[in-house]
Structure formats: structure tokens, C-alpha cells
Design a protein around this motif. Structure first.
Motif, PDB file in Angstrom:
ATOM      1  N   GLN A  15       0.824  -1.206   0.000  1.00 41.77           N
ATOM      2  CA  GLN A  15       0.000   0.000   0.000  1.00 41.77           C
ATOM      3  C   GLN A  15       0.861   1.260   0.000  1.00 41.77           C
ATOM      4  N   SER A  64      -0.176   4.362   1.476  1.00 42.21           N
ATOM      5  CA  SER A  64      -0.533   5.345   2.512  1.00 42.21           C
ATOM      6  C   SER A  64       0.744   5.797   3.221  1.00 42.21           C
ATOM      7  N   PHE A 112      -6.063  11.654   0.762  1.00 40.86           N
ATOM      8  CA  PHE A 112      -4.762  11.698   1.438  1.00 40.86           C
ATOM      9  C   PHE A 112      -4.200  13.124   1.424  1.00 40.86           C
ATOM     10  N   VAL A 162      -6.273   7.513  10.681  1.00 36.95           N
ATOM     11  CA  VAL A 162      -4.824   7.701  10.516  1.00 36.95           C
ATOM     12  C   VAL A 162      -4.119   7.382  11.833  1.00 36.95           C
ATOM     13  N   ASN A 194      -7.793   1.438   7.859  1.00 32.65           N
ATOM     14  CA  ASN A 194      -8.366   1.997   6.635  1.00 32.65           C
ATOM     15  C   ASN A 194      -9.609   2.806   7.014  1.00 32.65           C
ATOM     16  N   GLY A 242      -6.088   1.095  -1.609  1.00 34.54           N
ATOM     17  CA  GLY A 242      -4.904   1.526  -0.866  1.00 34.54           C
ATOM     18  C   GLY A 242      -3.614   1.556  -1.665  1.00 34.54           C
TER      19      GLY A 242
END
Length: 298
Positions: free
Chosen positions: A52, A54, A148, A164, A169, A276
Motif C-alpha cells: 500500500q 498510505s 490523502f 490515521v 483503513n 490503498g
């Protein structure tokens, strides 16, 4: 403190306008090569980064990805333009091309996403890390903005979204609000939910409102049943986010919306990023900011 009145009535009554993710003055502030996102995309392409995205390459815009045959590309383009809150359009490739234009120099949407989902007849059937073999001369790729971009901004203002801080998620739900249809593309708007204390909602609203290219301001807060959500503890996508007694659920348009439209269109072939696993662009988060301060620098 009481939260302000939900923006839902305004959202529901706003006329359908055609809009992309970009404000009228959008440009990359300088044309120097943006080494960090480019190096990250090269790592993805070579298989060094396969998970992912993130938190990867902070400060640069991450994008949702959709690809489909040219025969359906016009209808999908119009679908995005008619639904700019859940589907903020950042870039579209030429048919058969992998390069998404100035938003990502030297990039290739066929190889630079860590994982793709292949959809056949509206159903996800396979996860792959490269789609070059499926990219015929009539495939068209679309990049759409992602929240994001402002999650980091919220964190800087001590308003870190709970998903976060929990490392989970975000919770996502189908609503009873239909997206504006286009050709075979139709279905519900999907929202993401982040809980906040009522006193913080005004700040959260004004920060996220500055990023229409990243879903913008919330479309609703408060009573979930007003948008057709029965049970917050069973999201349709993502993880459960606990809500404390002194918090209110706040809902934003979400990039899963176009995936609902793809399901209903039942195309023989469509491709998206796997959840993601986003495409990293060269756009800096602040270049999507439409608040007055950023216009004054132009």
C-alpha cells in the motif's frame, strides 16, 4: 459546542456542473524535475515497492486509477465531470498511451501502481502488479484525486483523522444518494467517514474545502440515516472507526464511487488500482489548494 448545520441540503440542491480536480489557476509551481515521486514510481515499476502507498512520498498527491476501453471512455469522462466531489479528475491518458501528462513526468500508469484490480463484467476477478499485457491500443487511463492530500493537512492542525492515528483503513459506506449517471455508468455515491468533536467541525470543513481536487469539503455530518446509512459499525468498505459519545460522524465524497459505477456498467474489461495501492503524482498537495493564500502566489 454544537456543530454547524450539515451541508447536506446544499449538496443535494446544487446544480450539476462539469468540473475537474483542477482550479482555474492550476499549474505546477516550478518545472524542476520532481525527483522523489519519480524515484518512488521507479521502485514500484521494478517491484521494490509492492504494498500500500498510505504515508508514502508525503506532500505529493496520490491518485485513484481507472482504465477502460475508448468505446466507454467518453461516458466515463462525463461521469467524472458530472460528479466532481467523489470523482475529482486529475488526468486522462491518450488512447493506448501509458503516460498521464504533466501530472507525472516519465510515468507509466501500466506499471507504476503497486497492485491493480482487473474487473470483468463488473466483477473484480484478479489482482496483478502490471497491466501492460492488457493495455491494447484503445485503453484509456483516468487519475482521480484522493483525500490523502488533506489528511496530512488536518494532522498538521492537530485534527488527525482517527483512522490515521489508529493505522486503519477509513470507513466507507454506500449512500442513498445517486451519482449523476452517464451512459452505462450509474450507482450510489460512496462516502468516507471520520468522526470529530462538534467544536472541531468548522475547522475540519474549512481545511478540506480548500482541496476540491481531493473530494473537498464534507457533504454531510450528523445523522447517518439522512444519507441512507443504517449502521456505522458495519461499513461497506474499509475498517470500523469507533465513534465516542462526544463525537459526530463527518462524511466526504469517496473514490470508491466510480467503482460502483463500473460494477453497474458491467464492462467486459475495466482496471482499477487495488484498494490503498495508489498512483503517486508529481503534484504537490498545496498545488491543489484553492484557498486565497495560494492564489496570491500565482
Amino acid at each position: 459546542a454544537m456543530a454547524a448545520v450539515s451541508p447536506l441540503p446544499r449538496f443535494l440542491s446544487s446544480p450539476s456542473i462539469l468540473r475537474t480536480a483542477h482550479h482555474p489557476f492550476f499549474r505546477l509551481k516550478d518545472r524542476k524535475p520532481r525527483i522523489t515521486p519519480r524515484e518512488f514510481r521507479e521502485k514500484v515499476r521494478s517491484g521494490q515497492h509492492a504494498t500500500q502507498t498510505s504515508g508514502c512520498v508525503p506532500g505529493y498527491v496520490q491518485a485513484n486509477f481507472v482504465a477502460l476501453p475508448k468505446e466507454h471512455a467518453y461516458d466515463f469522462l462525463l461521469y467524472c465531470l458530472r460528479n466532481p466531489i467523489p470523482c475529482p479528475l486529475l488526468a486522462v491518458t491518450e488512447p493506448g498511451e501509458g503516460w498521464p501528462g504533466i501530472v507525472a513526468a516519465g510515468a507509466d500508469v501500466r506499471t507504476d501502481i503497486p497492485q491493480y484490480t482487473i474487473h470483468r463484467d463488473g466483477k473484480p476477478v484478479e489482482l496483478v502488479d502490471n497491466i501492460s499485457n492488457l493495455w491494447t491500443l484503445d485503453m484509456v487511463g483516468f487519475l482521480l484525486g484522493c483525500s490523502f492530500s488533506w489528511e496530512r493537512k488536518l494532522a498538521e492542525e492537530d485534527l488527525t483523522p482517527k483512522n490515521v492515528s489508529m493505522g486503519s483503513n477509513v470507513s466507507m459506506y454506500r449512500t442513498s444518494i445517486p451519482a449523476e449517471p452517464s451512459g452505462p455508468f450509474k450507482g450510489p455515491i460512496v462516502v468516507s467517514m471520520r468522526p470529530y468533536k462538534p467544536a472541531d467541525i468548522e475547522n475540519v470543513h474549512s481545511i478540506t474545502k480548500a482541496y476540491p481536487g481531493a473530494h473537498g469539503a464534507p457533504i454531510h455530518w450528523g445523522e447517518p440515516s439522512q444519507i441512507g446509512i443504517e449502521n456505522l459499525s458495519s461499513p461497506d468498505f474499509g475498517d470500523v472507526t469507533p465513534i465516542e459519545e462526544d463525537e459526530v460522524p463527518v462524511f466526504w465524497g469517496c473514490g470508491v464511487t466510480p467503482q460502483m459505477a463500473l460494477q453497474s456498467a458491467k464492462l467486459p474489461l475495466a482496471i482499477t488500482h487495488a484498494p490503498g495501492h495508489m498512483f503517486i503524482t508529481d503534484i504537490r498537495d498545496e498545488e491543489l489548494d484553492v484557498s486565497l493564500s495560494s492564489f496570491q502566489e500565482i
